[in-house]
Design a protein around this motif. Structure first.
Motif, PDB file in Angstrom:
ATOM      1  N   TYR A 176       0.831  -1.202   0.000  1.00  0.00           N
ATOM      2  CA  TYR A 176       0.000   0.000   0.000  1.00  0.00           C
ATOM      3  C   TYR A 176       0.867   1.254   0.000  1.00  0.00           C
ATOM      4  O   TYR A 176       2.057   1.230   0.338  1.00  0.00           O
ATOM      5  CB  TYR A 176      -0.947   0.007   1.204  1.00  0.00           C
ATOM      6  CG  TYR A 176      -0.267  -0.215   2.546  1.00  0.00           C
ATOM      7  CD1 TYR A 176       0.399   0.814   3.208  1.00  0.00           C
ATOM      8  CD2 TYR A 176      -0.316  -1.468   3.161  1.00  0.00           C
ATOM      9  CE1 TYR A 176       1.007   0.615   4.422  1.00  0.00           C
ATOM     10  CE2 TYR A 176       0.295  -1.687   4.377  1.00  0.00           C
ATOM     11  CZ  TYR A 176       0.960  -0.639   5.009  1.00  0.00           C
ATOM     12  OH  TYR A 176       1.571  -0.847   6.219  1.00  0.00           O
ATOM     13  N   GLU A 201      -4.649   2.201  -1.438  1.00  0.00           N
ATOM     14  CA  GLU A 201      -4.264   1.520  -2.678  1.00  0.00           C
ATOM     15  C   GLU A 201      -5.150   2.035  -3.791  1.00  0.00           C
ATOM     16  O   GLU A 201      -6.277   2.508  -3.546  1.00  0.00           O
ATOM     17  CB  GLU A 201      -4.404  -0.001  -2.530  1.00  0.00           C
ATOM     18  CG  GLU A 201      -3.467  -0.597  -1.500  1.00  0.00           C
ATOM     19  CD  GLU A 201      -3.643  -2.100  -1.328  1.00  0.00           C
ATOM     20  OE1 GLU A 201      -3.651  -2.822  -2.349  1.00  0.00           O
ATOM     21  OE2 GLU A 201      -3.772  -2.548  -0.171  1.00  0.00           O
ATOM     22  N   HIS A 225      -6.697  -3.168   1.017  1.00  0.00           N
ATOM     23  CA  HIS A 225      -6.482  -4.141  -0.066  1.00  0.00           C
ATOM     24  C   HIS A 225      -7.822  -4.719  -0.540  1.00  0.00           C
ATOM     25  O   HIS A 225      -8.180  -5.855  -0.246  1.00  0.00           O
ATOM     26  CB  HIS A 225      -5.555  -5.250   0.401  1.00  0.00           C
ATOM     27  CG  HIS A 225      -5.048  -6.118  -0.708  1.00  0.00           C
ATOM     28  ND1 HIS A 225      -4.308  -5.628  -1.760  1.00  0.00           N
ATOM     29  CD2 HIS A 225      -5.194  -7.448  -0.950  1.00  0.00           C
ATOM     30  CE1 HIS A 225      -4.004  -6.612  -2.583  1.00  0.00           C
ATOM     31  NE2 HIS A 225      -4.539  -7.727  -2.125  1.00  0.00           N
ATOM     32  N   GLY A 236      -8.196  -9.374  -2.936  1.00  0.00           N
ATOM     33  CA  GLY A 236      -8.680  -8.377  -1.993  1.00  0.00           C
ATOM     34  C   GLY A 236     -10.066  -8.718  -1.473  1.00  0.00           C
ATOM     35  O   GLY A 236     -10.719  -9.651  -1.943  1.00  0.00           O
TER      36      GLY A 236
END
Length: 534
Positions: A176, A201, A225, A236
């Motif tokens: 990230y 992200e 995520h 994710g």
């Protein structure tokens, strides 16, 4: 099944004209716009002639004379035990201030009415008479009690003796980006963070005018995520919803997902080092609100030069953030999506989260939140997650998946996970407990309890009045944590305060609150249609 069904339970004491026998009856009434169904769930064998009585509630009139279906299900009158002469007695009827009768009078009256309430003995269906006799005649004088063992608790004791399991929440997420806010950040309830980080992200490409950005808000325990990407190829938490041609189409939109303030996945939270003291914040971390989380996110947007979002999207706590973003910054949000959220937390959801916090704080290793250099409060965190899991899913789903099956039907019942549903909860608790910081659970769940969209405005209506952009609201019939009536409330409030572009869908799913994570078809299509409709 009609989605607007409401259930009414009426408890009535039915009295016969000349008999003193009383039998309790419980009725469940399901009322819809087209039909009313009344079922009797318990009553005595027979009843004396009833008065033409009825019961009325919320406009529903149920005739006792027309609707009762008498079943031999429950008996309330029991013969009074014979006591020694002169012994003082107080019947339950006397204790309740009800008329009393002797056992003989009651029996006679019941016989005159054609009914004597009694409790039948229920033997196993396949047990032979000989087996019953052998069982009943078996000597009991030498019975010393069963030999009990608790392997699940013994395992936990062994873990504690060994110093406890090692948490891994600082290693769960990678890849990230981090926005660092260097100046003090004032919080709603009076605390101040000297500085803070926000982990985020992105997916897709930000266009030249920076007008195609969608901010995706997370739930309580999610990280940034949401989708796999080059720096982190693991799936994710919203993997199937984001990507080329997906609900949030990365061929069209630049998608951002942040980890909320207070979490443990890259953003500043209780497990982070307080720059003032050089020690972890722990429970010295200030109380947060959803509004604080959103304000921090908009500092990130300022840093990236994004003046207006194409859309703000979120589910659960994320839906609370999405509505808050639209209310705080209506000129900077083009569309809003709220899934399984609310304008404010209601008592049941507050109660569920309260119990989670209490069981976590009851673990001696929680130690007032000062466990970072000690033993991790594994057991409290595990049970807290099990309680949370109960509120995330639904009874109909579990009936379909597990029923009343035991994990090992051949073994003797015990107090460790025994039924399949128990083993499922145990597994979910174990799977999660080491991957999330307990103090983050306390702070973020409390922020959800404190949430009120009207906070900081003149009223709740004033906050809704500011949300004038196209809005999509999704609710789920089986959701007990954020009931569908709360989603209807949000949609109705938006309409009555002036928003002319509100779409509300109610999903008939058995997956409860977690539907937004599971039902890619229904949720995905609704989100995609809203985002791409000009």
């Amino acid at each position: 099944m009609l989605s607007s069904a409401s259930k009414l339970t009426i408890r009535a004491i039915l009295r016969g004209g000349t008999t003193s026998a009383r039998c309790a009856a419980v009725f469940t009434t399901t009322t819809t716009t087209t039909t009313t169904t009344t079922r009797l769930s318990s009553a005595c064998l027979t009843l004396p002639a009833m008065h033409k009585s009825s019961f009325t509630r919320a406009g529903t009139r149920i005739s006792a004379e027309d609707s009762l279906r008498i079943k031999h299900l429950e008996y309330r009158n029991q013969p009074t035990p014979t006591l020694p002469s002169g012994a003082a007695t107080t019947s339950s009827s006397q204790a309740q201030g009800l008329p009393t009768t002797t056992a003989a009078t009651t029996t006679a009256a019941g016989a005159a009415a054609g009914a004597v309430c009694h409790t039948p003995i229920a033997f196993p269906k396949n047990e032979s008479q000989a087996a019953r006799t052998n069982r009943d005649d078996a000597p009991t004088s030498n019975f010393k009690g069963f030999s009990a063992s608790f392997p699940c608790m013994e395992k936990e004791a062994e873990r504690r003796a060994a110093g406890g399991p090692e948490p891994m929440y600082d290693r769960v997420v990678s890849g990230y980006e981090v926005y660092h806010h260097k100046t003090p950040f004032q919080l709603y309830h009076g605390g101040v963070l000297p500085e803070f980080n926000i982990a985020y992200e992105t997916w897709g490409t930000l266009n030249a005018s920076k007008s195609n950005a969608i901010l995706l808000h997370t739930g309580l325990s999610a990280s940034s995520h949401a989708k796999s990407q080059a720096k982190n190829t693991n799936p994710g938490w919203w993997e199937a919803f984001i990507g080329p041609g997906c609900a949030i189409d990365t061929n069209k939109f630049f998608v951002m997902c942040t980890n909320v303030l207070g979490s443990c996945y890259g953003s500043t939270g209780p497990s982070c080092i307080n720059p003032t003291t050089g020690e972890a914040y722990a429970t010295h971390f200030p109380i947060l609100t959803v509004q604080d989380m959103v304000r921090a996110q908009f500092h990130l947007l300022d840093h990236m030069g994004i003046q207006k979002l194409y859309a703000s999207v979120g589910s659960s706590l994320g839906g609370m953030q999405s509505l808050t973003a639209a209310a705080l910054h209506p000129s900077r949000v083009g569309k809003v999506v709220s899934i399984s959220a609310a304008a404010m937390s209601h008592p049941l959801s507050i109660a569920m989260r309260h119990v989670q916090r209490r069981v976590l704080m009851a673990d001696p290793h929680w130690n007032g939140g000062q466990y970072y250099k000690g033993i991790f409060p594994h057991f409290g965190m595990k049970v807290a997650r099990e309680i949370g899991t109960i509120s995330y899913r639904s009874g109909p789903e579990w009936e379909e998946r597990f029923g009343r099956q035991r994990a090992n039907p051949e073994s003797s019942p015990n107090f460790c996970p025994d039924f399949l549903i128990e083993t499922y909860l145990d597994h979910q608790g174990e799977l999660f407990c080491l991957k999330y910081d307990p103090n983050s659970l306390l702070y973020i769940s409390k922020a959800m309890d404190l949430f009120d969209l009207g906070q900081g405005f003149e009223s709740l209506d004033a906050a809704f009045h500011r949300i004038d952009m196209p809005a999509l609201v999704l609710g789920v019939e089986s959701d007990i944590l954020f009931p569908e009536w709360q989603q209807r409330q949000v949609a109705n409030k938006l309409r009555t305060t002036g928003n002319q572009s509100v779409v509300y869908y109610q999903l008939d799913s058995i997956y409860g609150h977690d539907t937004f994570l599971i039902d890619v078809n229904s949720v995905g299509k609704a989100v995609k249609g809203h985002l791409e409709n000009e």
